[in-house]
Design a protein around this motif. Structure first.
Motif, PDB file in Angstrom:
ATOM      1  N   ALA A  78       0.801  -1.225   0.000  1.00  0.00           N
ATOM      2  CA  ALA A  78       0.000   0.000   0.000  1.00  0.00           C
ATOM      3  C   ALA A  78       0.839   1.282   0.000  1.00  0.00           C
ATOM      4  O   ALA A  78       0.325   2.360  -0.302  1.00  0.00           O
ATOM      5  CB  ALA A  78      -0.927  -0.006   1.212  1.00  0.00           C
ATOM      6  N   SER A  79       2.115   1.195   0.348  1.00  0.00           N
ATOM      7  CA  SER A  79       3.005   2.364   0.341  1.00  0.00           C
ATOM      8  C   SER A  79       4.432   1.855   0.478  1.00  0.00           C
ATOM      9  O   SER A  79       4.640   0.660   0.784  1.00  0.00           O
ATOM     10  CB  SER A  79       2.686   3.301   1.523  1.00  0.00           C
ATOM     11  OG  SER A  79       3.013   2.673   2.746  1.00  0.00           O
ATOM     12  N   SER A 199       9.699   2.581  -2.785  1.00  0.00           N
ATOM     13  CA  SER A 199       8.509   3.403  -2.684  1.00  0.00           C
ATOM     14  C   SER A 199       8.102   3.626  -4.137  1.00  0.00           C
ATOM     15  O   SER A 199       8.725   4.420  -4.852  1.00  0.00           O
ATOM     16  CB  SER A 199       8.802   4.740  -1.997  1.00  0.00           C
ATOM     17  OG  SER A 199       7.699   5.601  -2.226  1.00  0.00           O
ATOM     18  N   THR A 201       5.598   5.033  -5.109  1.00  0.00           N
ATOM     19  CA  THR A 201       5.048   6.385  -5.148  1.00  0.00           C
ATOM     20  C   THR A 201       5.935   7.287  -6.003  1.00  0.00           C
ATOM     21  O   THR A 201       5.457   8.262  -6.584  1.00  0.00           O
ATOM     22  CB  THR A 201       5.057   6.946  -3.693  1.00  0.00           C
ATOM     23  OG1 THR A 201       4.536   5.960  -2.813  1.00  0.00           O
ATOM     24  CG2 THR A 201       4.305   8.237  -3.578  1.00  0.00           C
ATOM     25  N   VAL A 211       0.112   6.377  -3.964  1.00  0.00           N
ATOM     26  CA  VAL A 211       1.118   5.951  -2.990  1.00  0.00           C
ATOM     27  C   VAL A 211       1.149   4.424  -3.078  1.00  0.00           C
ATOM     28  O   VAL A 211       0.092   3.781  -3.050  1.00  0.00           O
ATOM     29  CB  VAL A 211       0.730   6.438  -1.579  1.00  0.00           C
ATOM     30  CG1 VAL A 211       1.580   5.777  -0.509  1.00  0.00           C
ATOM     31  CG2 VAL A 211       0.889   7.956  -1.481  1.00  0.00           C
ATOM     32  N   ALA A 212       2.345   3.855  -3.227  1.00  0.00           N
ATOM     33  CA  ALA A 212       2.470   2.399  -3.361  1.00  0.00           C
ATOM     34  C   ALA A 212       3.894   1.980  -3.020  1.00  0.00           C
ATOM     35  O   ALA A 212       4.805   2.820  -2.975  1.00  0.00           O
ATOM     36  CB  ALA A 212       2.138   1.965  -4.801  1.00  0.00           C
ATOM     37  N   GLY A 213       4.077   0.691  -2.787  1.00  0.00           N
ATOM     38  CA  GLY A 213       5.419   0.194  -2.481  1.00  0.00           C
ATOM     39  C   GLY A 213       5.634  -1.177  -3.088  1.00  0.00           C
ATOM     40  O   GLY A 213       4.691  -1.788  -3.628  1.00  0.00           O
ATOM     41  N   LEU A 236      -2.337  -3.187  -1.757  1.00  0.00           N
ATOM     42  CA  LEU A 236      -2.597  -2.106  -2.712  1.00  0.00           C
ATOM     43  C   LEU A 236      -3.934  -2.378  -3.408  1.00  0.00           C
ATOM     44  O   LEU A 236      -4.210  -3.503  -3.825  1.00  0.00           O
ATOM     45  CB  LEU A 236      -1.458  -2.049  -3.731  1.00  0.00           C
ATOM     46  CG  LEU A 236      -1.412  -0.805  -4.619  1.00  0.00           C
ATOM     47  CD1 LEU A 236      -1.129   0.451  -3.790  1.00  0.00           C
ATOM     48  CD2 LEU A 236      -0.354  -0.929  -5.709  1.00  0.00           C
ATOM     49  N   SER A 329       8.172  14.622  -1.453  1.00  0.00           N
ATOM     50  CA  SER A 329       8.100  13.520  -2.412  1.00  0.00           C
ATOM     51  C   SER A 329       9.012  13.799  -3.607  1.00  0.00           C
ATOM     52  O   SER A 329       9.709  14.839  -3.651  1.00  0.00           O
ATOM     53  CB  SER A 329       6.673  13.219  -2.864  1.00  0.00           C
ATOM     54  OG  SER A 329       6.618  11.878  -3.370  1.00  0.00           O
TER      55      SER A 329
END
Ligand code: PLP
Length: 386
Positions: A78-79, A199, A201, A211-213, A236, A329
């Protein structure tokens, strides 16, 4: 027949695709369904459910991410912080100890210093460029070594080959945050790292809209981390998977442009009289330049620098810029500028920050895909007015 997806540019477009396009769609559709029919599932692991990270959008991304770094397996999260926290919580337990490079992304630093000790997990910060010192921090319960490919925000490149050989010699797990390099510039599994974290993102998605990982690496470790993530719940959403996959398709062209543009801008900054110091591993003046040139296929799009004046001059300069957005960011198509002391590293205590060299006048620029000359002209006018 051999696999036609050999080069990373081709894998970015096609790896993970189904054998035949679904309903003829050339773009992989979004499967926006939380649950799937359970018929035929013989165990809990075979049930498809978004939190279990095993819906069609997850599976296709996992295959693509693993292919990009020539790894056995991958997991989207999810991040970036979900990837980092799930990895450490899966691979370490109370009583364990690990080594961590002393300059890391602020969120990672805070997780290590504030959360892990509460769970009985201890660590020592070590200098990435001083392998001689690592041995002295080793304990019988040391299980893992955590580094970043290009550190945030000092842009150091540690002795990564020695990190791998040290870990192998002492039977500990090597984990590297590869966010700043991206798989275009560095593929950690090819150098022997057990786990590579992103990341997504940042560069992997590249458009500052999700935002994701990701966790990429050895299958047994990725499976362990997946089980932990399934319990922690940091999966995610399929629509974000779709956006990440779409962003990934242009990663190679974006990254090559970021690499060249950042190098040109770093050279311009280094030659400007108002600038005190530029941190960019592609510059010959960077202390890790030779190592970076040997290990990396490009130096990335991140530049840090300090002006000759102090914090006030840095603020004035940032205010006068007209192209970069003033925002934390990085890795997007638009240039972003920030003072890490106020954003990415604001959670760190000021003494630790100063000790590392992240002063109040330290500026970090994420070079976007605007024309290089427009960015140079904008930086020049802001430097010459401040
Ligand atoms: N790793 C690095 C190097 C980062 O710069 C960041 C965020 O800035 C993260 C991890 C955390 O990623 P996310 O914000 O996607 O959780």
């Amino acid at each position: 027949m051999d696999n036609p997806f050999k080069a990373i540019e081709t894998k970015l477009i096609h790896a993970g695709d189904p054998p035949e396009p679904i309903e003829g769609a050339v773009a992989f559709p979004v499967f926006q369904s939380s649950t799937f029919l359970s018929e035929g599932a013989k165990s809990y692991d075979e049930l498809k459910y978004i939190r279990l990270n095993n819906t069609p959008n997850h599976v296709s991304l996992h295959k693509k991410l693993a292919a990009l770094e020539n790894a056995e397996a991958a997991l989207v999260t999810a991040s970036g912080m979900a990837a980092i926290s799930a990895t450490l919580l899966a691979l370490l337990a109370s009583g364990d100890h690990f080594l961590a490079q002393d300059c890391l992304y602020g969120g990672t630093h805070d997780f290590f210093t504030r959360d892990l000790p509460e769970l009985g997990i201890t660590f020592d910060f070590v200098t990435g460029n001083d392998p001689g010192s690592w041995e002295s921090h080793l304990k019988p319960q040391t299980r893992l070594f955590y580094v970043e490919t290009i550190t945030n925000p000092l842009l150091q490149v540690a002795d990564l080959e020695r990190v791998v050989s040290f870990c192998k010699a002492h039977n500990i797990i090597s984990v590297i945050d590869n966010t700043f390099a991206s798989p275009i510039n560095f593929r950690p599994p090819e150098w022997g790292f057990d786990i590579s974290i992103h990341s997504c993102t940042k560069y992997l998605n590249g458009h500052s809209d999700i935002v994701a990982g990701a966790v990429i690496g050895k299958r047994d470790l990725v499976e362990k981390i997946t089980r932990k993530l399934n319990h922690l719940g940091g999966s995610l959403d399929p629509h974000a998977c779709f956006l990440l996959d779409r962003g990934l398709k242009t990663l190679a062209v974006r990254m090559k442009y970021h690499n060249q543009s950042a190098l040109d801008i770093a050279r311009f900054l280094e030659n400007h009289q108002a600038v005190k110091k530029v941190y960019y591993p592609g510059l010959e003046s960077h202390p890790d330049h030779d190592r970076a040139a040997r290990l990396l296929d490009g130096f990335g799009g991140m530049i840090s620098f300090e002006l000759k004046g102090g914090a006030e001059e840095a603020d004035q300069f940032i205010k006068k810029l007209r192209i970069p957005f003033v925002a934390p960011s990085l890795g997007g198509v638009e240039s972003l500028i920030t003072k890490p002391s106020e954003t990415s590293h604001a959670g760190m205590n000021p003494q630790d920050r100063e000790k590392l060299g992240i002063s109040e006048s330290f500026i970090r620029l994420s070079v976007g895909l605007e024309a290089t000359q427009d960015l140079i002209d904008d930086i020049k006018q802001a430097l010459e007015q401040s």
